[in-house]
Structures are given as C-alpha cells and as structure tokens.
Design a protein around this motif. Structure first.
Motif, PDB file in Angstrom:
ATOM      1  N   GLY A  68      65.141  63.453   0.713  1.00 14.18           N
ATOM      2  CA  GLY A  68      65.046  62.840  -0.601  1.00 14.18           C
ATOM      3  C   GLY A  68      65.749  63.627  -1.688  1.00 14.18           C
ATOM      4  N   LYS A  69      66.479  64.668  -1.298  1.00 13.88           N
ATOM      5  CA  LYS A  69      67.090  65.562  -2.292  1.00 13.88           C
ATOM      6  C   LYS A  69      68.053  64.840  -3.231  1.00 13.88           C
ATOM      7  N   THR A  70      68.821  63.902  -2.726  1.00 10.77           N
ATOM      8  CA  THR A  70      69.775  63.183  -3.574  1.00 10.77           C
ATOM      9  C   THR A  70      69.046  62.283  -4.567  1.00 10.77           C
TER      10      THR A  70
ATOM     11  N   GLU B   5      60.397  76.490  -3.130  1.00  9.45           N
ATOM     12  CA  GLU B   5      60.093  75.456  -2.136  1.00  9.45           C
ATOM     13  C   GLU B   5      59.230  74.366  -2.770  1.00  9.45           C
ATOM     14  N   ILE B   6      59.591  73.111  -2.485  1.00 10.55           N
ATOM     15  CA  ILE B   6      58.873  71.941  -2.986  1.00 10.55           C
ATOM     16  C   ILE B   6      58.463  71.100  -1.786  1.00 10.55           C
ATOM     17  N   ASN B   7      57.214  70.628  -1.769  1.00  8.66           N
ATOM     18  CA  ASN B   7      56.740  69.744  -0.707  1.00  8.66           C
ATOM     19  C   ASN B   7      57.358  68.363  -0.908  1.00  8.66           C
ATOM     20  N   GLY B   8      58.237  67.962  -0.001  1.00  7.98           N
ATOM     21  CA  GLY B   8      58.947  66.690  -0.111  1.00  7.98           C
ATOM     22  C   GLY B   8      58.265  65.531   0.582  1.00  7.98           C
ATOM     23  N   GLU B   9      57.028  65.713   1.023  1.00  9.37           N
ATOM     24  CA  GLU B   9      56.323  64.644   1.728  1.00  9.37           C
ATOM     25  C   GLU B   9      55.269  63.966   0.851  1.00  9.37           C
TER      26      GLU B   9
ATOM     27  N   LYS C 147      61.202  70.380   1.142  1.00  2.57           N
ATOM     28  CA  LYS C 147      60.797  70.574   2.540  1.00  2.57           C
ATOM     29  C   LYS C 147      60.072  69.342   3.088  1.00  2.57           C
ATOM     30  N   VAL C 148      60.586  68.833   4.219  1.00  2.00           N
ATOM     31  CA  VAL C 148      59.943  67.738   4.955  1.00  2.00           C
ATOM     32  C   VAL C 148      59.992  68.058   6.442  1.00  2.00           C
ATOM     33  N   SER C 149      59.053  67.483   7.192  1.00  2.00           N
ATOM     34  CA  SER C 149      59.042  67.683   8.643  1.00  2.00           C
ATOM     35  C   SER C 149      60.168  66.865   9.284  1.00  2.00           C
TER      36      SER C 149
END
Length: 190
Positions: free
Chosen positions: A14-16, A168-172, A118-120
């Motif tokens: 989801g970075k973009t 670090e950012i939780n991307g979930e 960060k994502v799994s």
C-alpha cells in the motif's frame, strides 16, 4: 533545502496509495513520486529507455541501477515542492548505496526519513493478485518480486536504522489509520 522521505514496503503493502494520499492532503508543501510509476511512465512513452525498462519489469526483474538513479534524481531535482515522498525505493543494497552517495555529494536534498510499511506475505499476495494493475500482477511475478524485496531488506533496514531515519508502520490496518500515522511522522520529523 528539499526534504526527502522514502516509503518502502513489499509489493502490495500500500506504499504508493499511502504516499499519494499524503501528498494530496498536503499539496501545497509535498509532492509524491512512485518509482514504479516513474518507470511505467517511461515505458508508456515507448522511448528507447522505456523499452529497456519494460524488458526487466515484465519479468519481475530489477531495472538497472543507472536508469533508476537517473530517473529518481531527475524527479527530485525538478520537484515543485520542498517535501518529496518517493515510494518503492531503494529495492536493493546497491540502489541504497547509490542514493546515499548522490545525497552525500550535494547539499540541496536531505534524507529525513525512511518509512517501512510492513505487511505479511499472505496479505501482500492477496492485495497484488486482487488489483490486476498490469501484466506484472500475477503469482509468478509476485513471488519473484517478493523474493527480490526480502533478500536485501535486512541490510537496508540496518543501514537506515544506523542513520536513525527508519520508522516502521503497521500496514495491515485501515488505510486512514496508516496514512494518518505516516503523515504525522513526516510532519513531526520536520
């Protein structure tokens, strides 16, 4: 002085989207460039450089360092705002080192932060295969892109942690929560 923030993350993290939303919300002070979009725009022009880029991206391979660096540095230097967000870079230790060399050799741009969304791997896979943005959104290419992302990640994170610019950012989570956290981090860093 231009302030540079890099947003890194796995394919499908989801970075973009995150970077686009932040730049839109802060359009008077921030501009966003996606490495992938910059490279895809070059492909769409059907220039010689674009044809070379396409030979790599359609197979999921990294675009050669000189092409990527030239594209990014050109975008930074021509940026109309003082806060620049670039996502999808660096993707290798060599890219990281090349950017570091360029930044150390000048005084116009300062790297302020490297934000890791960060994502799994299962979440990333589900997102990429569900979006079907182009020829490069299939399982075989995703697996190769994920492997390319993960291979240098530890070295990249160690480097930026040593410079004290890593976050670090939780991307979930929900997109609003993620975007707000990244936006707040950028604003408090400056």
């Amino acid at each position: 002085m231009k302030n540079l923030f890099l947003i890194i993350g796995a394919p499908g993290s989801g970075k973009t989207t995150d970077a686009q939303l932040i730049a839109q919300r802060n359009s008077t002070s921030m501009v966003h460039y996606s490495t992938g979009d910059l490279l895809r725009a070059e492909i769409a022009k059907e220039s010689e450089r674009g044809k070379r880029i396409a030979q790599f991206t359609h197979k999921g391979d990294l675009v050669p360092l000189d092409i990527v660096i030239d594209t990014i540095i050109s975008a930074i230097k021509n940026a109309p705002k003082d806060i620049i967000i670039i996502d999808g870079y660096p993707r290798s230790v060599e890219q990281m080192q090349a950017l570091d060399r360029v930044l150390k050799a000048q005084e116009e741009v300062c790297l302020q932060g490297v934000i890791e969304v960060k994502v799994s791997e299962p979440v990333a896979r589900e997102r990429v295969l569900g979006r079907s943005r182009g020829d490069d959104d299939n399982l075989e290419v995703f697996d190769k892109r994920m492997q390319i992302y993960l291979e240098p990640l530890e070295n990249i994170l160690d480097f930026y942690k040593a410079l004290e610019v890593h976050q670090e950012i939780n991307g979930e989570r929900g997109i609003e929560e993620i975007v707000s956290e990244i936006e707040q981090h950028i604003k408090t860093t400056l």
